[in-house]
Design an enzyme around this catalytic site. Structure first.
Site, mmCIF file in Angstrom:
data_model
loop_
_atom_site.group_PDB
_atom_site.id
_atom_site.type_symbol
_atom_site.label_atom_id
_atom_site.label_comp_id
_atom_site.label_asym_id
_atom_site.label_seq_id
_atom_site.Cartn_x
_atom_site.Cartn_y
_atom_site.Cartn_z
ATOM 1 N N HIS A 60 0.843 -1.204 0.000
ATOM 2 C CA HIS A 60 0.000 0.000 0.000
ATOM 3 C C HIS A 60 0.874 1.248 0.000
ATOM 4 O O HIS A 60 1.233 1.773 1.050
ATOM 5 C CB HIS A 60 -0.917 -0.015 1.223
ATOM 6 C CG HIS A 60 -1.982 1.029 1.206
ATOM 7 N ND1 HIS A 60 -3.218 0.854 1.777
ATOM 8 C CD2 HIS A 60 -2.019 2.281 0.679
ATOM 9 C CE1 HIS A 60 -3.950 1.943 1.607
ATOM 10 N NE2 HIS A 60 -3.226 2.834 0.947
ATOM 11 N N HIS A 62 1.680 5.124 -2.280
ATOM 12 C CA HIS A 62 1.250 6.103 -3.275
ATOM 13 C C HIS A 62 2.507 6.689 -3.913
ATOM 14 O O HIS A 62 3.214 7.470 -3.285
ATOM 15 C CB HIS A 62 0.401 7.197 -2.621
ATOM 16 C CG HIS A 62 -0.855 6.681 -1.988
ATOM 17 N ND1 HIS A 62 -2.033 6.540 -2.691
ATOM 18 C CD2 HIS A 62 -1.110 6.232 -0.730
ATOM 19 C CE1 HIS A 62 -2.964 6.039 -1.880
ATOM 20 N NE2 HIS A 62 -2.420 5.843 -0.690
ATOM 21 N N ASP A 151 -8.620 3.295 -3.431
ATOM 22 C CA ASP A 151 -8.053 3.837 -2.194
ATOM 23 C C ASP A 151 -7.953 5.354 -2.217
ATOM 24 O O ASP A 151 -7.560 5.957 -3.210
ATOM 25 C CB ASP A 151 -6.669 3.256 -1.932
ATOM 26 C CG ASP A 151 -6.146 3.680 -0.575
ATOM 27 O OD1 ASP A 151 -6.759 3.291 0.423
ATOM 28 O OD2 ASP A 151 -5.160 4.426 -0.522
ATOM 29 N N HIS A 231 -5.728 -0.190 5.781
ATOM 30 C CA HIS A 231 -5.452 0.695 6.934
ATOM 31 C C HIS A 231 -6.501 0.639 8.054
ATOM 32 O O HIS A 231 -7.179 1.632 8.346
ATOM 33 C CB HIS A 231 -5.213 2.133 6.486
ATOM 34 C CG HIS A 231 -6.136 2.659 5.423
ATOM 35 N ND1 HIS A 231 -7.503 2.572 5.494
ATOM 36 C CD2 HIS A 231 -5.874 3.304 4.258
ATOM 37 C CE1 HIS A 231 -8.044 3.123 4.427
ATOM 38 N NE2 HIS A 231 -7.079 3.575 3.658
ATOM 39 N N ASP A 304 0.963 2.708 3.720
ATOM 40 C CA ASP A 304 0.119 3.793 3.194
ATOM 41 C C ASP A 304 0.973 5.047 2.980
ATOM 42 O O ASP A 304 0.560 6.169 3.290
ATOM 43 C CB ASP A 304 -1.065 4.085 4.112
ATOM 44 C CG ASP A 304 -2.142 4.949 3.440
ATOM 45 O OD1 ASP A 304 -2.004 5.232 2.225
ATOM 46 O OD2 ASP A 304 -3.093 5.355 4.119
#
Length: 427
Positions: A60, A62, A151, A231, A304
């Site tokens: 996870h 970005h 997400d 999360h 995340d």
């Protein structure tokens, strides 16, 4: 190319064993592992006193490319991953354009080939992540997507989410759910509770997460498809997932390091790097998340990782975007807050960062078996340093852990038999 990792303590999540072994790598693959392997002509990496584990997987992150390259790029994000001990990352589709078709997935795959670590794209569930109609799941799978997620945004329409689970199930893929009821969280910037009231900030109740966790568990139970809860942050969510697993529902779950280390009291200084979604919760929630990690309710630790520019975060708390970076602090937080504290054994921690995420995503990683890709992380449990964002390889500096002393850090990262990070320095 030959590489011998000598004298280390191998943590094998497949066999469930920890023992001193040498690991021999030939042409990017693990040739064998055993005691006192002697191989002439091989480069030797002395891992004495260190833990040799399968390459860590962050399912996870970005990476922000395409579209938000001021925050991060695939190049900088994968370098951050390498410095953090990760050999593989799965990147979320909230880019611009959104990764909701085969062309964008192919672009990310191509860029990932030039990165420091393996990059696995995650495709959007809905077109533009708008929650209105399903994206082209089959095309994205063919292009290399390993999962589907919107997400950053929930799929508010239950009927649409049900169809997404059905289609993903037919493709043998997992749906990763961002569980947030926007009707409950709207306008909220932190956890709803005593601290939010004291600070005068609008809160996001625990129920905003929990009602969607409950919904998606029911939909997964009905369809027989796999759902992965991203999360997890509340005690109620942990309880719902635990109960669903006991019923045989095909649900897995992850937690981010900030949700097992920080409470909503971290917001007291109005540091915008503490503004994340879901928000930092109460001490009771943190305790429940830790219990969920310990008893196996929570399968995966994922960061995340959400970088932002300094300008974006240097505003009033209400106006700042959600997100913090995590790739370069995760291992230290896991070892300091979970392993050293006795919440998890080293083996349990490694399973949640290697074998389990590989199984959730269905990727051939997370093992040290002969013939496997030589993706390896070497962790020094005695190495300590304070968190210094100035040393980050990521473009993002938005961390609330600045200055925090972490012990138990990645010492080397090996991807496909090539050492990409050693002694905390990227090669």
């Amino acid at each position: 190319m030959k590489l011998l990792i000598k004298g280390g303590t191998v943590v094998d999540p497949v066999a469930g064993k920890i023992e001193e072994k040498d690991v021999f790598i030939v042409d990017g693959k693990i040739a064998r592992a055993g005691a006192h392997v002697n191989t002439a002509g091989a480069e030797v990496l002395d891992a004495s006193g260190k833990l040799v584990v399968p390459g860590l997987i962050d399912m996870h992150v970005h990476l922000r490319e395409p579209g938000f390259e001021a925050r991060e790029t695939i190049y900088t994000g994968t370098r951050a991953a390498a410095r953090g001990g990760f050999t593989s990352v799965a990147c979320m589709p909230n880019t611009s354009p959104v990764a909701d078709n085969g062309a964008v997935i192919s672009f990310i795959k191509a860029c990932g080939l030039k990165g420091a670590v393996n990059v696995y794209p995650i495709g959007a569930i809905t077109r533009g992540s708008k929650g209105e109609e399903l994206a082209e799941m089959g095309d994205m799978k063919e292009a290399g997507a390993v999962a589907f997620s919107d997400d950053g945004m929930p799929v508010m329409n239950a009927g649409l989410m049900r169809r997404a689970l059905q289609y993903a199930g037919m493709l043998g893929m997992v749906v990763i759910s961002h569980c947030e009821d926007k009707n409950l969280s709207a306008g909220g910037v932190m956890h709803e509770g005593y601290v939010s009231t004291m600070l005068g900030l609008k809160g996001i109740p625990a129920s905003a997460e929990e009602v969607m966790v409950a919904r998606d568990i029911l939909l997964a139970e009905e369809t027989g498809s796999r759902v992965h809860i991203a999360h997890v942050s509340t005690a109620g969510s942990v309880r719902l997932i635990r109960e669903a697993k006991a019923r045989g529902v095909r649900v897995t779950a992850e937690v981010a390091p900030h949700h097992f280390t920080l409470t909503d009291e971290a917001v007291l200084g109005y540091d915008t790097s503490t503004k994340v979604n879901p928000p930092l919760r109460s001490a009771g929630d943190v305790a429940a998340v830790r219990e969920g990690l310990a008893d196996g309710t929570i399968d995966v630790i994922a960061t995340d990782h959400a970088p932002h520019t300094e300008e974006e975060k240097d505003v009033e708390y209400d106006l700042a975007p959600f997100g913090m970076v995590g790739l370069e602090t995760a291992v230290g937080l896991v070892w300091t807050e979970l392993v050293a504290a006795g919440v998890l054994t080293p083996l349990q921690a490694v399973v949640k960062m290697t074998l389990n995420p590989a199984r959730v995503l269905g990727i051939p990683k997370g093992t040290l078996e002969p013939g496997a890709d030589a993706d390896i992380t070497i962790i020094d449990p005695d190495l300590s340093e304070p968190v210094d964002p100035a040393r980050f390889a990521s473009k993002g500096r938005n961390t609330p852990f600045r200055g925090r002393l972490l012990k138990g850090l990645p010492w080397a990262t090996i991807v496909g038999g090539r050492v990409v990070m050693q002694d905390r320095v990227i090669r």
